[in-house]
Design a protein around this motif. Sequence first.
Motif, PDB file in Angstrom:
ATOM      1  N   PHE A 255       0.820  -1.218   0.000  1.00 40.70           N
ATOM      2  CA  PHE A 255       0.000   0.000   0.000  1.00 40.70           C
ATOM      3  C   PHE A 255       0.853   1.267   0.000  1.00 40.70           C
ATOM      4  O   PHE A 255       0.617   2.194  -0.791  1.00 40.70           O
ATOM      5  CB  PHE A 255      -0.939   0.021   1.210  1.00 40.70           C
ATOM      6  CG  PHE A 255      -1.667   1.324   1.382  1.00 40.70           C
ATOM      7  CD1 PHE A 255      -2.749   1.632   0.582  1.00 40.70           C
ATOM      8  CD2 PHE A 255      -1.261   2.248   2.341  1.00 40.70           C
ATOM      9  CE1 PHE A 255      -3.424   2.846   0.727  1.00 40.70           C
ATOM     10  CE2 PHE A 255      -1.915   3.454   2.498  1.00 40.70           C
ATOM     11  CZ  PHE A 255      -3.005   3.751   1.687  1.00 40.70           C
ATOM     12  N   TYR A 259       0.776   4.420  -2.554  1.00 36.35           N
ATOM     13  CA  TYR A 259       0.182   5.676  -2.093  1.00 36.35           C
ATOM     14  C   TYR A 259       1.130   6.853  -2.299  1.00 36.35           C
ATOM     15  O   TYR A 259       0.696   7.961  -2.648  1.00 36.35           O
ATOM     16  CB  TYR A 259      -0.197   5.552  -0.615  1.00 36.35           C
ATOM     17  CG  TYR A 259      -0.862   6.780  -0.059  1.00 36.35           C
ATOM     18  CD1 TYR A 259      -2.216   7.016  -0.274  1.00 36.35           C
ATOM     19  CD2 TYR A 259      -0.132   7.710   0.683  1.00 36.35           C
ATOM     20  CE1 TYR A 259      -2.827   8.153   0.232  1.00 36.35           C
ATOM     21  CE2 TYR A 259      -0.736   8.846   1.194  1.00 36.35           C
ATOM     22  CZ  TYR A 259      -2.086   9.065   0.965  1.00 36.35           C
ATOM     23  OH  TYR A 259      -2.691  10.190   1.466  1.00 36.35           O
ATOM     24  N   VAL A 274      -5.146  -3.707  -1.151  1.00 32.35           N
ATOM     25  CA  VAL A 274      -5.169  -2.831   0.015  1.00 32.35           C
ATOM     26  C   VAL A 274      -5.512  -1.404  -0.401  1.00 32.35           C
ATOM     27  O   VAL A 274      -6.265  -0.712   0.295  1.00 32.35           O
ATOM     28  CB  VAL A 274      -3.824  -2.887   0.759  1.00 32.35           C
ATOM     29  CG1 VAL A 274      -3.818  -1.937   1.950  1.00 32.35           C
ATOM     30  CG2 VAL A 274      -3.539  -4.309   1.220  1.00 32.35           C
ATOM     31  N   TYR A 275      -4.972  -0.953  -1.522  1.00 30.94           N
ATOM     32  CA  TYR A 275      -5.317   0.394  -1.985  1.00 30.94           C
ATOM     33  C   TYR A 275      -6.796   0.455  -2.380  1.00 30.94           C
ATOM     34  O   TYR A 275      -7.463   1.472  -2.152  1.00 30.94           O
ATOM     35  CB  TYR A 275      -4.436   0.788  -3.169  1.00 30.94           C
ATOM     36  CG  TYR A 275      -4.487   2.254  -3.479  1.00 30.94           C
ATOM     37  CD1 TYR A 275      -3.637   3.152  -2.829  1.00 30.94           C
ATOM     38  CD2 TYR A 275      -5.395   2.770  -4.403  1.00 30.94           C
ATOM     39  CE1 TYR A 275      -3.701   4.516  -3.094  1.00 30.94           C
ATOM     40  CE2 TYR A 275      -5.455   4.126  -4.674  1.00 30.94           C
ATOM     41  CZ  TYR A 275      -4.604   4.990  -4.017  1.00 30.94           C
ATOM     42  OH  TYR A 275      -4.672   6.336  -4.267  1.00 30.94           O
ATOM     43  N   TRP A 278      -8.789   0.665   0.788  1.00 32.23           N
ATOM     44  CA  TRP A 278      -8.604   1.992   1.390  1.00 32.23           C
ATOM     45  C   TRP A 278      -9.472   3.023   0.684  1.00 32.23           C
ATOM     46  O   TRP A 278     -10.091   3.880   1.336  1.00 32.23           O
ATOM     47  CB  TRP A 278      -7.133   2.392   1.308  1.00 32.23           C
ATOM     48  CG  TRP A 278      -6.867   3.788   1.773  1.00 32.23           C
ATOM     49  CD1 TRP A 278      -6.736   4.215   3.060  1.00 32.23           C
ATOM     50  CD2 TRP A 278      -6.735   4.956   0.947  1.00 32.23           C
ATOM     51  NE1 TRP A 278      -6.518   5.580   3.101  1.00 32.23           N
ATOM     52  CE2 TRP A 278      -6.511   6.063   1.814  1.00 32.23           C
ATOM     53  CE3 TRP A 278      -6.767   5.177  -0.423  1.00 32.23           C
ATOM     54  CZ2 TRP A 278      -6.331   7.355   1.336  1.00 32.23           C
ATOM     55  CZ3 TRP A 278      -6.588   6.468  -0.896  1.00 32.23           C
ATOM     56  CH2 TRP A 278      -6.375   7.538  -0.021  1.00 32.23           C
ATOM     57  N   GLU A 279      -9.534   2.964  -0.637  1.00 31.35           N
ATOM     58  CA  GLU A 279     -10.385   3.891  -1.379  1.00 31.35           C
ATOM     59  C   GLU A 279     -11.856   3.711  -1.013  1.00 31.35           C
ATOM     60  O   GLU A 279     -12.580   4.691  -0.807  1.00 31.35           O
ATOM     61  CB  GLU A 279     -10.197   3.685  -2.886  1.00 31.35           C
ATOM     62  CG  GLU A 279      -8.998   4.368  -3.474  1.00 31.35           C
ATOM     63  CD  GLU A 279      -9.018   4.363  -4.988  1.00 31.35           C
ATOM     64  OE1 GLU A 279      -8.393   5.250  -5.596  1.00 31.35           O
ATOM     65  OE2 GLU A 279      -9.662   3.458  -5.580  1.00 31.35           O
ATOM     66  N   PHE A 282     -12.187   4.795   3.009  1.00 24.73           N
ATOM     67  CA  PHE A 282     -11.834   6.120   3.499  1.00 24.73           C
ATOM     68  C   PHE A 282     -12.041   7.243   2.481  1.00 24.73           C
ATOM     69  O   PHE A 282     -11.964   8.415   2.849  1.00 24.73           O
ATOM     70  CB  PHE A 282     -10.381   6.127   3.975  1.00 24.73           C
ATOM     71  CG  PHE A 282     -10.146   5.202   5.134  1.00 24.73           C
ATOM     72  CD1 PHE A 282     -10.511   5.561   6.417  1.00 24.73           C
ATOM     73  CD2 PHE A 282      -9.572   3.961   4.933  1.00 24.73           C
ATOM     74  CE1 PHE A 282     -10.294   4.711   7.485  1.00 24.73           C
ATOM     75  CE2 PHE A 282      -9.356   3.103   5.995  1.00 24.73           C
ATOM     76  CZ  PHE A 282      -9.722   3.468   7.273  1.00 24.73           C
ATOM     77  N   GLY A 290     -15.324  -1.965   2.264  1.00 23.47           N
ATOM     78  CA  GLY A 290     -13.888  -2.033   2.467  1.00 23.47           C
ATOM     79  C   GLY A 290     -13.498  -3.119   3.453  1.00 23.47           C
ATOM     80  O   GLY A 290     -12.492  -3.811   3.258  1.00 23.47           O
TER      81      GLY A 290
END
Length: 320
Positions: A255, A259, A274-275, A278-279, A282, A290
């Motif tokens: 991640f 990022y 994971v990205y 996260w999107e 969050f 998520g």
Amino acid sequence: MTTLHRLPDAPADADVVQDPQPARQRPVRRRKITATLTGWGFVAPAMVVIVGLSFFPAAWAFLLSLQKWNGFAPAKFVGVENYTSLMTDGEFWEAVGHTGLYVTLFVPASVLAGLFLAVALNRNIRFIGVYRTAIFVPFVASAAATGILSTYLFNPQFGLANNVFRVLGLPPQGWLEDPSQAMLVIAIMSLWGQAAFTTVIYLAALQDVPTELLEAARIDGANRWQTFWRVVWPGLGPVTIFVTVWQVIGALQLFDLVYTTTRGGPLDSTKTIVYFLWEKAFKSLDFGYGSAAAYVLFAVTLLITVGMVIFARRRNLEAF
């Protein structure tokens, strides 16, 4: 004629001699109980921290994965709807493919690079301590710093990599701005920092190889390559399983480099699982979706780890 004399019977009220052993064991038991309580007293604060920072969030995330919640409105229970939506989500499967590509590029390279560097550093030469320290320094540096520095290194306009290519007469590359090259560049960035970990583990294992075996192989006429392949390498099997499992787990959780460099681009070519979660959690404020993606990742990681452990034990290469 022999006369038999009958011994008098013992009186009924004779004193019964008691074994003093239980009385002696009481202080021992008290000391054991006191020692046990003292040990738990020291361990309890750490256990509270572990439970508070790992088990409780994990249980809460699983509960969220069964709900629809944006962090503000009341949560709505939806059961396994988030999981069924993931199975038909094309964006999620693209993230799975990108993560699999990264694992394929990074894990074998990190294991082989660590083994090569460990063999090269397993020598009694001058300044060997300096060389070993220099190899380990990138591992200590944060992944965010590595990503930022690598961004300047692979910048298509003024980066060092393209400047070297221009000097050599080669065409400049897009690197992180090229969808077909971005994941490869991220794998190279990770390799620069994470190969030091496998190097240290392999170096420790190489130093534990008995010198008698190496000397016996040399006496028998084996060269360095034969000695390594026939004597040293079989003993490194458990270490190889361990570092492979460790690097696979770390690669599946990629991640920070994404990022700090590409933010999932270009054209979502570096968006990992994971990205992706996260999107969703969050940025889109879909915490349930998520969390479901996080638990799918956990299940995949667990299956891969258990499979590799079973494979290692069947090959008598127990590393855990």
